[in-house]
Scaffold this motif. Structure first.
Motif, PDB file in Angstrom:
ATOM      1  N   TYR A  25      58.377 109.368  -1.952  1.00 26.04           N
ATOM      2  CA  TYR A  25      57.423 109.606  -0.877  1.00 26.04           C
ATOM      3  C   TYR A  25      58.094 109.323   0.459  1.00 26.04           C
ATOM      4  N   ASN A  26      57.388 109.642   1.529  1.00 24.78           N
ATOM      5  CA  ASN A  26      57.857 109.183   2.826  1.00 24.78           C
ATOM      6  C   ASN A  26      56.892 108.123   3.334  1.00 24.78           C
ATOM      7  N   ALA A  27      57.421 107.253   4.168  1.00 26.97           N
ATOM      8  CA  ALA A  27      56.626 106.172   4.757  1.00 26.97           C
ATOM      9  C   ALA A  27      57.103 105.972   6.184  1.00 26.97           C
ATOM     10  N   ASP A  28      56.266 105.398   6.999  1.00 27.80           N
ATOM     11  CA  ASP A  28      56.667 105.047   8.354  1.00 27.80           C
ATOM     12  C   ASP A  28      57.787 104.013   8.253  1.00 27.80           C
ATOM     13  N   CYS A  29      58.880 104.221   8.962  1.00 28.80           N
ATOM     14  CA  CYS A  29      60.047 103.331   8.904  1.00 28.80           C
ATOM     15  C   CYS A  29      59.745 101.918   9.395  1.00 28.80           C
ATOM     16  N   ASN A  30      58.629 101.742  10.091  1.00 27.52           N
ATOM     17  CA  ASN A  30      58.239 100.410  10.549  1.00 27.52           C
ATOM     18  C   ASN A  30      57.399  99.656   9.524  1.00 27.52           C
ATOM     19  N   ASP A  31      56.941 100.351   8.469  1.00 27.36           N
ATOM     20  CA  ASP A  31      56.175  99.678   7.418  1.00 27.36           C
ATOM     21  C   ASP A  31      57.042  98.615   6.752  1.00 27.36           C
ATOM     22  N   LYS A  32      56.415  97.544   6.350  1.00 25.74           N
ATOM     23  CA  LYS A  32      57.129  96.483   5.637  1.00 25.74           C
ATOM     24  C   LYS A  32      57.037  96.782   4.136  1.00 25.74           C
ATOM     25  N   ILE A  33      58.216  97.060   3.552  1.00 24.12           N
ATOM     26  CA  ILE A  33      58.309  97.493   2.159  1.00 24.12           C
ATOM     27  C   ILE A  33      59.497  96.777   1.532  1.00 24.12           C
ATOM     28  N   ARG A  34      59.445  96.568   0.224  1.00 21.23           N
ATOM     29  CA  ARG A  34      60.613  96.018  -0.478  1.00 21.23           C
ATOM     30  C   ARG A  34      61.752  97.018  -0.386  1.00 21.23           C
ATOM     31  N   PHE A  35      62.956  96.611  -0.741  1.00 16.66           N
ATOM     32  CA  PHE A  35      64.111  97.493  -0.607  1.00 16.66           C
ATOM     33  C   PHE A  35      65.171  97.145  -1.649  1.00 16.66           C
ATOM     34  N   ILE A  36      66.085  98.061  -1.848  1.00 10.62           N
ATOM     35  CA  ILE A  36      67.162  97.887  -2.824  1.00 10.62           C
ATOM     36  C   ILE A  36      68.500  98.016  -2.087  1.00 10.62           C
ATOM     37  N   CYS A  37      69.348  97.006  -2.237  1.00  4.58           N
ATOM     38  CA  CYS A  37      70.697  97.046  -1.667  1.00  4.58           C
ATOM     39  C   CYS A  37      71.694  97.363  -2.784  1.00  4.58           C
ATOM     40  N   GLN A  38      72.725  98.096  -2.434  1.00  4.59           N
ATOM     41  CA  GLN A  38      73.795  98.431  -3.376  1.00  4.59           C
ATOM     42  C   GLN A  38      75.097  97.885  -2.814  1.00  4.59           C
ATOM     43  N   PHE A  39      75.779  97.062  -3.608  1.00  8.25           N
ATOM     44  CA  PHE A  39      77.035  96.460  -3.182  1.00  8.25           C
ATOM     45  C   PHE A  39      78.094  97.541  -3.059  1.00  8.25           C
ATOM     46  N   GLN A  40      78.860  97.487  -1.964  1.00  8.10           N
ATOM     47  CA  GLN A  40      79.876  98.520  -1.730  1.00  8.10           C
ATOM     48  C   GLN A  40      81.235  98.075  -2.198  1.00  8.10           C
TER      49      GLN A  40
END
Length: 149
Positions: free
Chosen positions: A134-149
């Motif tokens: 989906y799309n969401a407003d970029c200012n919404d507070k949402i969980r996130f996933i980081c990927q180690f580089q």
């Protein structure tokens, strides 16, 4: 020579490890999960897209760039195994007349089911019984996933 530090010594040794090897020899930072050769960190807190990007960078990582349906399936099963079904920012957002760009400058192979109508929309991955984009407003507070580089 055999380690002589006892259980407390092993605890101290592993507590100090910031990048440890798993059983397959993959190096992932502490608190990251190895999934098929990549290292992922799933947030317990919520943040805006910008703040999530900053937090990932502080951990020498980036918001995950989901490169294939297979990676989507691996992330989905790993998130469900951890009991963390929720909505997550990934490294993708809409800009430039609704063309979708991701954090490393490439276009994704998996696209969301809806399109943005403003430049302030970010792509989110909703993980429940199945994965939806989906799309969401970029200012919404949402969980996130980081990927180690």
């Amino acid at each position: 020579m055999m380690w002589q530090g006892g259980i407390l010594g092993w605890f101290v040794l592993f507590s100090l490890c910031s990048v440890c090897l798993d059983a397959e020899g993959i190096s992932c930072p502490a608190d990251f999960h190895e999934v098929s050769g990549s290292c992922y960190w799933y947030s317990d807190t919520k943040a805006s897209f910008k703040d999530a990007t900053v937090q990932c960078r502080k951990m020498s990582s980036r918001l995950v760039v989901v490169a294939s349906p297979e990676e989507t399936a691996l992330l989905h099963s790993n998130i469900l195994l951890q009991g963390k079904a929720d909505v997550y920012y990934i490294g993708a957002r809409y800009q430039d007349n609704n063309r979708l760009w991701i954090s490393d400058g490439n276009k994704p192979t998996t696209t969301p089911t809806t399109r943005s109508t403003t430049d302030l929309k970010c792509v989110v991955m909703r993980v429940q019984q199945r994965v939806r984009w989906y799309n969401a407003d970029c200012n919404d507070k949402i969980r996130f996933i980081c990927q180690f580089q």
